[in-house]
Design an enzyme around this catalytic site. Structure first.
Site, short mmCIF file in Angstrom:
data_model
loop_
_atom_site.label_atom_id
_atom_site.label_comp_id
_atom_site.label_asym_id
_atom_site.label_seq_id
_atom_site.Cartn_x
_atom_site.Cartn_y
_atom_site.Cartn_z
N ILE A 181 53.64 -1.54 27.23
CA ILE A 181 54.58 -0.20 26.86
C ILE A 181 54.45 0.29 25.71
CG2 ILE A 181 57.10 0.53 26.69
CD1 ILE A 181 56.06 -0.83 29.57
N LYS A 182 54.04 1.58 25.55
CA LYS A 182 53.34 2.37 24.48
C LYS A 182 54.83 2.87 23.85
CE LYS A 182 49.79 4.89 24.35
NZ LYS A 182 48.71 5.78 24.70
N ILE A 183 55.02 2.38 22.55
CA ILE A 183 56.25 2.93 21.58
C ILE A 183 55.54 3.40 20.45
CG2 ILE A 183 58.21 2.14 20.12
CD1 ILE A 183 58.43 -0.30 22.19
N ILE A 186 51.53 2.29 29.35
CA ILE A 186 52.69 3.31 29.99
C ILE A 186 53.41 3.58 28.82
CG2 ILE A 186 54.05 1.91 31.20
CD1 ILE A 186 54.30 4.37 33.09
#
Length: 372
Positions: free
Chosen positions: A139-141, A108
């Site tokens: 967690i998408k960064i 996400i």
């Protein structure tokens, strides 16, 4: 139907689905794909959620409840998207357990409007990890300049990360460096490195789309002969960089502490040019320790007629360099292409996010109870 997906999996490629919706979760479709199509992970992005939620199916009751509570549209979106990710993570939990955390992952993304704000990206990543509250979340960064220190900080806190929107080889090396720095911070803090995972999402088809356009402008036979080669060359050289970084003494020290390698993930694997075979960015990017996240059309094409012939990356590095050099000799600037693609990638996700804000806001207004 071939068994290409099984062969792909046997070659060490983790097959992830680049899509998610509530209907896919509640209908049993996701569970079916895991059971029958060797799917071991799911990726999402703002465009995927915009399409899913604006499509509406399965979201009406939650939207009505959120409207009754008079939440902000930003809060509503986070409640809806984290609910989907949480449910998908639960469906994938057996895969996560069976692979000791390597797969069974759901990604996400932080708000794409924060791509150039390091402190806000860190805060949002922590908040998302808390909201979803599942160990098999990534967690998408984004791999912007501002994203790099955020990656280090978030990994250092023990949160697993999917680094997205990587286009250039130089930036990819910076991403791996940021990951190792994060692991070193986590180790210094006494965290269990075996619990921290990461993938680096290296985008593929968009590279060909942009470079092919420029090759068409050059217009020579030599230029036309190079079409459809740059994206594969770029990705193959990324794998070479991965092999180099994860064979260094710096990595060896972390490996001893039971750290996990940051796997390269091939993203944007749907073919944009109908002249190319629809499985191009799958069957020509096979190597152990990689992830390929596919839209469903690409997954189906691979299952139906994909020809998996073994490792198609290692041993190609000299040819890949020669192909990128040939493109450069025609006056096409690699640096300019990857800079543009990063800017466009961030912008496209921000546009999708803004569209999602508008459509969700309209639904909240429509469903808001009338005052007595």
């Amino acid at each position: 139907m071939t068994d290409a997906l099984k062969r792909l999996s046997d070659e060490g490629v983790a097959i992830w689905l680049d899509d998610l919706s509530r209907k896919r979760i509640t209908s049993g479709n996701l569970a079916e794909l895991i059971d029958q199509q060797h799917i071991v992970g799911v990726t999402t992005n703002p465009a995927i959620f915009q399409k899913a939620i604006s499509g509406g199916e399965g979201y009406e009751q939650q939207l009505a409840d959120l409207a009754a509570r008079k939440v902000t549209v930003e809060e509503a979106i986070r409640m809806i998207t984290t609910a989907d990710v949480r449910d998908a993570a639960d469906i994938l939990r057996p895969v996560y357990d069976a692979t000791e955390g390597q797969d069974g992952r759901v990604s996400i993304e932080v708000d794409p409007r924060l791509a150039h704000n390091t402190p806000a990206t860190i805060a949002e990543a922590k908040q998302l990890a808390w909201l979803v509250d599942r160990p098999n979340t990534l967690i998408k960064i984004p791999a912007t300049k501002a994203g790099l220190p955020a990656i280090t900080e978030v990994i250092g806190k023990g949160i697993s990360v999917n680094v997205t929107l990587i286009f250039s080889l130089e930036r990819y090396r910076e991403v791996m460096d940021a990951y190792l720095a994060g692991l070193e911070k986590a180790k210094a803090a006494g965290l269990d490195l075996s619990k921290i995972h990461s993938v680096a999402s290296f985008f593929v088809s968009r590279v060909d789309s942009e470079i092919d356009k420029r090759l068409d402008s050059v217009g020579t036979d030599e230029a036309k002969a190079l079409k459809g080669k740059a994206a594969l060359a770029n990705a193959r050289l990324a794998y070479e960089a991965y092999e180099e970084v994860f064979s260094t003494e710096r990595w060896a020290a972390l490996d001893k502490a039971h750290a996990n390698k940051q796997r390269p993930l091939w993203a944007s694997t749907g073919v944009k040019d109908p002249a190319y075979k629809d499985t191009l960015y799958v069957v020509d990017l096979v190597a152990p320790g990689t992830v390929n996240t596919m839209p469903e059309a690409t997954l189906d094409a691979t299952a139906d007629h994909g020809e998996v012939t073994g490792d198609t990356i290692r041993g190609t590095y000299d040819q890949a360099r020669a192909e990128l050099d040939a493109v450069a000799k025609l006056g096409i600037s690699y640096d300019d292409v990857v800079r543009l693609l990063e800017e466009e990638g961030v912008e496209k996700f921000a546009v999708s996010w803004n569209d999602l804000l508008k459509s969700t806001g309209a639904e909240l207004d429509r469903l808001a109870p009338t005052e007595a």
